[in-house]
Design a protein around this motif. Sequence first.
Motif, PDB file in Angstrom:
ATOM      1  N   GLN A   1      49.588 -15.709  -8.346  1.00 20.17           N
ATOM      2  CA  GLN A   1      49.897 -16.164  -6.998  1.00 20.17           C
ATOM      3  C   GLN A   1      49.500 -17.629  -6.890  1.00 20.17           C
ATOM      4  OE1 GLN A   1      47.995 -13.492  -4.225  1.00 20.17           O
ATOM      5  NE2 GLN A   1      49.516 -11.909  -4.586  1.00 20.17           N
ATOM      6  N   ASP A   2      50.509 -18.457  -6.679  1.00 21.70           N
ATOM      7  CA  ASP A   2      50.307 -19.897  -6.636  1.00 21.70           C
ATOM      8  C   ASP A   2      51.324 -20.473  -5.663  1.00 21.70           C
ATOM      9  OD1 ASP A   2      50.216 -22.665  -7.105  1.00 21.70           O
ATOM     10  OD2 ASP A   2      49.915 -22.409  -9.256  1.00 21.70           O
ATOM     11  N   GLU A   3      50.866 -21.271  -4.730  1.00 25.35           N
ATOM     12  CA  GLU A   3      51.756 -21.868  -3.737  1.00 25.35           C
ATOM     13  C   GLU A   3      52.832 -22.741  -4.384  1.00 25.35           C
ATOM     14  OE1 GLU A   3      49.391 -23.992  -0.921  1.00 25.35           O
ATOM     15  OE2 GLU A   3      48.304 -22.203  -0.289  1.00 25.35           O
ATOM     16  N   ASP A   4      52.544 -23.283  -5.561  1.00 23.56           N
ATOM     17  CA  ASP A   4      53.490 -24.177  -6.227  1.00 23.56           C
ATOM     18  C   ASP A   4      54.559 -23.431  -7.030  1.00 23.56           C
ATOM     19  OD1 ASP A   4      52.103 -26.355  -5.200  1.00 23.56           O
ATOM     20  OD2 ASP A   4      50.799 -26.491  -6.956  1.00 23.56           O
ATOM     21  N   LEU A   5      54.401 -22.111  -7.180  1.00 23.02           N
ATOM     22  CA  LEU A   5      55.370 -21.316  -7.933  1.00 23.02           C
ATOM     23  C   LEU A   5      56.211 -20.479  -6.984  1.00 23.02           C
ATOM     24  CD1 LEU A   5      53.241 -19.890 -10.897  1.00 23.02           C
ATOM     25  CD2 LEU A   5      55.011 -21.639 -11.014  1.00 23.02           C
ATOM     26  N   ALA A   6      57.505 -20.704  -6.988  1.00 25.14           N
ATOM     27  CA  ALA A   6      58.398 -19.904  -6.154  1.00 25.14           C
ATOM     28  C   ALA A   6      58.715 -18.596  -6.872  1.00 25.14           C
ATOM     29  CB  ALA A   6      59.690 -20.675  -5.889  1.00 25.14           C
TER      30      ALA A   6
END
Length: 122
Positions: A39-44
């Motif tokens: 879970q990473d904000e930069d990964l869609a």
Amino acid sequence: MLIATNARGHAVKRPSKPAIGTMLANLGRDNEHMVVERQDEDLAGDWYIQVLMRENNTYQLEYRDGVAAEHYQTQTVSQEKVLRALLGWAAGRSDWREEFMWNNISATFEAPASEAMDQPAV
């Protein structure tokens, strides 16, 4: 951040190598599973690797790289190979895929043709 979750809903944030190994070792044959997701904000999209312990004592291993078109599956009887794959994926390495023959199962997740025809053309 990585989160490992088992079939009973037990979740471990930032799981260690021993935690991932223990979750894998505790899978039962009644179609129990575990998921390690990034879970990473930069990964869609959805980024995860998951294991299902099948009734015939084989491990069904799947991973998804963001989108449905990048969803792959394989099977093995080797818990050691599955653990290496889980740990390699969690570490962000690319060589963890090499021990398996992967099948792209993206068609399983595509919308039926009738729904696709209802969508406006762009």
